[in-house]
Write a protein that holds these residues in place. Structure first.
Motif, PDB file in Angstrom:
ATOM      1  N   ALA A  29       0.818  -1.209   0.000  1.00 22.06           N
ATOM      2  CA  ALA A  29       0.000   0.000   0.000  1.00 22.06           C
ATOM      3  C   ALA A  29       0.846   1.251   0.000  1.00 22.06           C
ATOM      4  N   SER A  30       2.104   1.139   0.470  1.00 24.27           N
ATOM      5  CA  SER A  30       2.959   2.314   0.520  1.00 24.27           C
ATOM      6  C   SER A  30       3.543   2.659  -0.833  1.00 24.27           C
ATOM      7  N   TRP A  31       3.333   1.776  -1.802  1.00 17.13           N
ATOM      8  CA  TRP A  31       3.855   2.026  -3.132  1.00 17.13           C
ATOM      9  C   TRP A  31       2.856   2.875  -3.905  1.00 17.13           C
ATOM     10  N   ASN A  32       3.241   4.103  -4.218  1.00 16.00           N
ATOM     11  CA  ASN A  32       2.320   5.037  -4.847  1.00 16.00           C
ATOM     12  C   ASN A  32       2.202   4.869  -6.355  1.00 16.00           C
ATOM     13  N   LYS A  52      -1.152   4.912 -10.803  1.00 22.86           N
ATOM     14  CA  LYS A  52      -0.984   5.456  -9.471  1.00 22.86           C
ATOM     15  C   LYS A  52      -2.001   4.820  -8.524  1.00 22.86           C
ATOM     16  N   ARG A  53      -1.824   5.043  -7.227  1.00 22.07           N
ATOM     17  CA  ARG A  53      -2.765   4.500  -6.250  1.00 22.07           C
ATOM     18  C   ARG A  53      -4.164   5.049  -6.473  1.00 22.07           C
ATOM     19  N   ASP A  54      -4.256   6.279  -7.012  1.00 26.88           N
ATOM     20  CA  ASP A  54      -5.579   6.855  -7.249  1.00 26.88           C
ATOM     21  C   ASP A  54      -6.199   6.372  -8.555  1.00 26.88           C
ATOM     22  N   GLN A  71      -5.112  -2.696 -11.299  1.00 27.50           N
ATOM     23  CA  GLN A  71      -4.605  -3.247 -10.052  1.00 27.50           C
ATOM     24  C   GLN A  71      -5.777  -3.557  -9.132  1.00 27.50           C
ATOM     25  N   ALA A  74      -4.355  -3.576  -3.818  1.00 30.21           N
ATOM     26  CA  ALA A  74      -3.011  -3.060  -3.564  1.00 30.21           C
ATOM     27  C   ALA A  74      -1.964  -4.173  -3.516  1.00 30.21           C
TER      28      ALA A  74
END
Length: 123
Positions: A29-32, A52-54, A71, A74
């Motif tokens: 989850a820390s991977w943006n 990106k995470r968003d 994805q 996460a």
């Protein structure tokens, strides 16, 4: 320690499809930013698609409209590749970085890499 493992590569005729998967062995989850990259023999590694995470995505011009990156949870990253061409033949890698960058397709921005999965497209 988080590790990335790719799967789904193989041999296919031009016009065919493949779906690559990248599984993370730990919590990412820390991977943006995550992405798919490829390297053909005697060629430089190049960015294919990033997310990106968003959910914001970027694609190389050569795959725009044919490949889709996605994805889930996460932990898993996918690359749906349609209408494959012989020039798509390469080793495909997934990668991740905790940092955001203005050039997400630049492979040098990524710190965590998988071992790769081979994609071969024949005429």
């Amino acid at each position: 320690q988080v590790q990335l493992v790719e799967s789904g590569g193989g041999s296919v005729q031009a016009g065919g499809s493949l779906r690559l998967s990248c599984a993370a062995s730990g919590y990412i989850a820390s991977w943006n930013l995550m992405g798919w990259f490829r390297q053909a023999p005697d060629k430089e590694r190049e960015g294919v698609a990033t997310i990106k995470r968003d959910g914001n995505t970027n694609y190389a011009d050569s795959v725009q409209g044919r490949f889709i990156i996605s994805q889930d949870n996460a932990k898993n990253l996918y690359l749906q590749m349609n209408n494959l061409k012989p020039e798509d033949t390469a080793m495909y890698y997934c990668a991740a970085t905790p940092w955001l960058t203005r050039d997400p397709l630049d492979w040098q921005r990524y710190q965590l890499w998988g071992q790769g999965t081979q994609v071969t497209v024949s005429v």
